[in-house]
Design a protein around this motif. Structure first.
Motif: not given
Length: 383
Positions: A259-272
């Protein structure tokens, strides 16, 4: 509609809850005990006990520490209102602390400034405050840990007891140590927008057997340690979590890392996606954070009219919110303490810029692209 949040509920979660319903044991069973143990083990605490909400968890911690009427409790205003409400529930005095502009967390510098104000004496609204702060309600805002080395050094120097409100930060790590374990006790919450959910619910974690014993007892109307039927040894509350909620929490904890990995991936996508927009300030993750557990994804708008942008995005089917409205400017707190505008310059300035974008475990790249598209459109047309 792209919602602000959406819980991640699997078939396995549903099966676990259904099994509890079939069992007939719906409260005070093995799932409750085990859920507390699993959360405690996960964060590295000796003890954990589930309760009905994060608010209940914080309140019980204050109760277990015997916080008294008139005690001074330092607390950020940039937080969910429960962090402060529980202080008033004990008739203690919340003294509001400003935050660091980068992380929106209390820093060692802003904390020491507030302590010195208390020692010297100052007016917080219409209330004159002078005295030695006894407690600090530390909040890991949006899941980002405080700079704990500096904060704990200040608290140690002034003899201040730390309570950790990690309701938004399950799984975050500061220099390899998980949040919730830096104070005498910590609290987590599991509302449906959190990293894991139990519907409603919370957990107290601590290394103190005394705090654990008191929290467990007071959450169940003050029942004694031997749990003798209808025998109550102290004042307590009905802050019990039910077995269905605990079973859901246990099921979700089995996949917490993913769950935390998927949320981190989503946050990284937003930041990019957002990094080249000059009027957007994306969230900062400091180097001392060895793992960021993303609760929400909050940007700040530098220039555009935040409220007009929000209205436009909502009309286009993208749910957004401001995060947070400062507690010291909430109507009830202004009524209680008087006009406190100007008390916390950074909190007051930065809170006007915050914009929480849709964010949840299974948000898709396509949904995020749509969010950013509507955000840019909103700024161009109404911002």
């Amino acid at each position: 509609m792209i919602p602000l949040s959406r819980p991640d509920i699997t078939e396995e979660d549903i099966e676990e809850v259904v099994e509890v319903l079939k069992s007939g044991r719906l409260s005070l069973g093995d799932h409750t005990r085990k859920f507390g143990e699993v959360v405690a083990q996960y964060v590295g605490a000796k003890y954990g006990w589930p309760v009905s909400s994060g608010t209940a968890a914080l309140h019980l911690i204050l109760e277990s520490l015997d916080v008294k009427e008139g005690d001074i409790v330092l607390v950020p205003s940039f937080t969910f209102i429960a962090s402060v409400n529980v202080i008033l529930m004990k008739k203690a005095i919340p003294v509001f602390v400003d935050v660091d502009r980068r992380t929106l967390n209390v820093s060692s510098e802003t904390l020491e400034d507030a302590i010195k104000r208390c020692l010297k004496g100052f007016k917080q609204g219409d209330v004159h405050i002078k005295g030695v702060p006894g407690f600090f309600m530390a909040v890991d805002v949006f899941g980002h840990p405080l700079d704990w080395d500096g904060v704990l050094e200040v608290c140690s120097r002034y003899g201040i007891t730390v309570i950790e409100d990690s309701c938004e930060a399950l799984g975050s790590e500061y220099k390899g140590k998980k949040t919730g374990t830096f104070g005498v006790a910590g609290a987590f919450a599991f509302y449906p927008n959190k990293q894991i959910t139990t519907g409603e619910g919370g957990v107290v974690v601590t290394d103190s057997e005394q705090i654990f014993t008191l929290v467990k007892s007071m959450s169940n109307q003050g029942r004694g340690e031997d749990e003798k039927w209808l025998y109550h040894v102290r004042f307590g509350y009905n802050y019990r979590i039910d077995e269905m909620s605990a079973a859901l929490g246990l099921s979700q904890m089995e996949r917490i890392d993913r769950i935390l990995e998927k949320r981190s991936e989503a946050a990284d996508r937003y930041s990019k996606m957002l990094k080249d927009l000059p009027w957007v300030q994306v969230p900062v993750v400091e180097e001392y954070v060895t793992r960021m557990s993303w609760f929400v994804y909050v940007i700040r708008l530098n220039g555009p009219d935040r409220d007009r942008v929000m209205k436009y995005m909502e009309e286009k089917g993208v749910q957004v919110r401001n995060y947070f409205h400062p507690v010291h400017l909430q109507p009830f707190y202004e009524k209680t303490f008087g006009n406190m505008r100007g008390l916390l310059p950074v909190t007051e300035e930065e809170s006007k810029k915050t914009l929480a974008l849709p964010f949840f475990t299974n948000i898709s790249p396509k949904e995020q692209e749509r969010v950013v598209e509507i955000l840019e459109e909103a700024v161009e047309r109404v911002g």
